[in-house]
Design a protein around this motif. Sequence first.
Motif, short mmCIF file in Angstrom:
data_model
loop_
_atom_site.label_atom_id
_atom_site.label_comp_id
_atom_site.label_asym_id
_atom_site.label_seq_id
_atom_site.Cartn_x
_atom_site.Cartn_y
_atom_site.Cartn_z
N ASP A 253 0.85 -1.20 0.00
CA ASP A 253 0.00 0.00 0.00
C ASP A 253 0.88 1.25 0.00
OD1 ASP A 253 -2.42 -1.38 0.02
OD2 ASP A 253 -2.38 -1.60 2.21
N PRO A 254 0.47 2.30 -0.74
CA PRO A 254 1.27 3.52 -0.76
C PRO A 254 1.29 4.20 0.61
CG PRO A 254 -0.32 3.47 -2.57
CD PRO A 254 -0.69 2.36 -1.63
N VAL A 255 2.41 4.86 0.90
CA VAL A 255 2.58 5.60 2.14
C VAL A 255 2.89 7.05 1.78
CG1 VAL A 255 3.93 5.85 4.25
CG2 VAL A 255 3.43 3.57 3.35
N LEU A 256 2.15 7.99 2.38
CA LEU A 256 2.39 9.41 2.15
C LEU A 256 3.51 9.93 3.06
CD1 LEU A 256 -1.13 11.07 1.77
CD2 LEU A 256 0.75 11.24 0.14
N ASN A 257 4.28 10.87 2.57
CA ASN A 257 5.25 11.51 3.45
C ASN A 257 4.54 12.54 4.32
OD1 ASN A 257 4.79 13.64 1.72
ND2 ASN A 257 6.91 13.86 1.05
N LYS A 258 5.27 13.11 5.26
CA LYS A 258 4.64 14.02 6.23
C LYS A 258 4.04 15.25 5.57
CE LYS A 258 7.63 12.62 10.07
NZ LYS A 258 8.67 13.06 11.05
N GLY A 259 4.68 15.72 4.51
CA GLY A 259 4.18 16.92 3.86
C GLY A 259 3.07 16.67 2.87
N GLY A 260 2.78 15.39 2.59
CA GLY A 260 1.73 15.07 1.63
C GLY A 260 2.13 15.38 0.20
N THR A 261 3.42 15.45 -0.09
CA THR A 261 3.88 15.82 -1.42
C THR A 261 4.38 14.62 -2.23
OG1 THR A 261 6.10 16.26 -0.54
CG2 THR A 261 4.55 18.12 -0.66
N ALA A 262 4.52 13.47 -1.60
CA ALA A 262 5.03 12.29 -2.30
C ALA A 262 4.47 11.04 -1.64
CB ALA A 262 6.55 12.27 -2.29
N ALA A 263 4.34 9.99 -2.45
CA ALA A 263 3.87 8.69 -1.96
C ALA A 263 4.87 7.62 -2.36
CB ALA A 263 2.49 8.37 -2.53
N LEU A 264 4.98 6.60 -1.52
CA LEU A 264 5.99 5.56 -1.73
C LEU A 264 5.34 4.19 -1.58
CD1 LEU A 264 9.54 5.42 -0.22
CD2 LEU A 264 7.97 3.55 0.25
#
Length: 729
Positions: free
Chosen positions: A440-451
């Motif tokens: 499942d994708p994980v968002l970074n703290k800033g909500g600017t990228a997903a991994l």
Amino acid sequence: MLALWVAAAVLLTAGSVFFPGPTSNDTSIPGTDAQRALDLMKEGFGSEYRTGGTFQMVLYSPDGALTAKSRKRAVERAVEQVRDVPNVAEVKTPYRIGGLAPSLEIGLITVKLKEGDSATRSETTKLVSEAVEPVRQAGIEAVPADSSNPADKEIKTGTSEIIGIVCALLVLLLAFGTLVAAMIPIFVALISIATGLGVISLLGHLLDVPKQASIMATMIGLGVGIDYALFLLSRHRKLLADGLPVHEAVRRVVASSGGAVVFAGGTVIIALSALLLAGFPLLQTLGWITGISVVAAVFTSVTLVPALLGLLGHRVNALRLPFVGRRGSHGSSGWTGLGLWVARRPWTVLALSVALLGALAAPALAMKLGTLDDGYSDRGTDTRRAYELLEAGFGPGMNGPLVVVADLDVRVVDREPAPAVLQLFKDRVADVDGVAHVTDPVLNKGGTAALLQAIPDYAPADPRALEVVEAVRALDVPGAQVHVGGKVAGMADAGDRIAGRTPLVVGVVILLSALLLLLAFRSPVVAIKAALMNLVSLGAAFGALSLVFSLGLGSGLVGMDPPVSTDGSYLSTIFFTVPIDSYIPLMLFAILFGLSMDYEVFLLTAVRQAYLRHGDNRRAVAEGLGSTGRVITSAALIMVAVFVAFIAYPDPMVKIFGVGLAVAIAVDATIIRGLLVPATMVLLGRLNWWCPPWLDRILPNLSVEGHEEEDEEEKPEPRRELVGAGHAS
């Protein structure tokens, strides 16, 4: 001088033992897609998603499922002990989604670290491995799946070094016939290596030093260190035999052969320095670190060797061995005879040499580049065992997961429910052919990228894994730009970068080496011909690599352990193909071009000195080959023995280098220096030493052989219009 070098070697070795620098296989490549993915991972995803932020313990229960009560209790007890290990932030048990293989016999303990630098990670890996002892007591195998595992990084024995030194000593005993003379090059090389390795180890505190750097430096440093001292010592013993006083002989040795050593070492250093243009940090670092060992070898040769010769005096010939080395070290009628034979039939020798070298180089067309993954590591290491367990339990792609990062066009503020772009991102990656599983994708703290992680169907060394990387990168995800990182993607980018920079590196190496020879011998023809001859020996080396590794004809014979087949059994133990990392050929080119130039310099120096004495080109070629043939052969035998000994080293990369270097030096010292170079010099005649007047005027008056000729009786002067003003040197 002796005291200074011994003190430097002792102090630097002690420093490297008590304050060893960490090693790191940093495969970052600035400006590539894999690097962009890595940079995004560092922006707010947490330490577990950074390089070195997590590692896994692989569990294997050969007697039944890990879910059995007794085994589960042992695993849970081990997990609790791991949580108490310093630097451990979080521990995930195997009893979670994705933590157990379908067979239930293989599981993963995932450990998240607080700090992920190489030294801390290595120590944490060791402590975690000790903390899971309860599972071992329950009959469960526990292996760290971490290439930084200290048990795998250590040089298990000095077997390769010892074998190389013993073989070198035997060759030196046969060449010199005295124990004292034979020990001088060995002693000088050991001091040189100790100094160089001490510097390299301490540099690990300041720079990222690859784990193979020290062994590569040892391999090259041992070979050139013994060779350079051998050339100086051979010249010194000849002068003593001619009746010169000890100190006058030492002075002439440094003025003549010492200059040749400096030029020869300079070509090696120039070739290695050109790797800085490769655009791949790992290759750049390996290049200049290996150069440190060459610099140490040159300095010890021109300072420590003269000091030892001055101290020993005529005792350099002490402890003579019976029936060995009675002919001395100042020439060989056999090599002179070969030179005369070549001079009488140069066209025949040229055709024969070209045919032999063409046959040796032909297999190079079948060379296959790829990723040399942990599946080819030594079978006795934890790294190899973990690789096999992961492949058996979770599939081959588990050993090379792709880290896929989506750089979002719009910042995500509301995380619940999950934005549609994240689901679309996951679905598009999952639909790519060759992708077995995605997280499942994980968002970074800033909500600017997903991994997310994508597990391919293929092992990292499988060329199809690269196709999966390209397919994922080509995805069109509205609202996001997709970047792919991880080892497979990084090595793919490294291959592309190196392929693009190879012409530049090759051109710079050839140009600078030819320029150095032009300064040394004041002959454009000699400089260009030497560069071409070195390229020929490289073709033979690449042909041997392709034959052994790409075509698999005897890869098991050089100690490579075969990979595991799909049914869990080992493939043929003798014939199996092995991928060659994309950066290895370029580094081999740099090293071999420099080493091959060594013998070219020593042979040309002898031929030029003979030509300056009497002006007869054919006779000069025969005399030059006769005076250097024995010492060059001895030096080549030593270097080949050293490189062959390092084939026993467990690291696959070192094995590949050992095979390539040994074959190239053997071919270079026999077919090329014994047949091809003399034949071409005979055919070129007086053109060998021709220099345009305008070029002769602008070249500095620099000579490899120094000014030894000024001290000898006046010799007949060759024709000025053919040699140029350079004869004055």
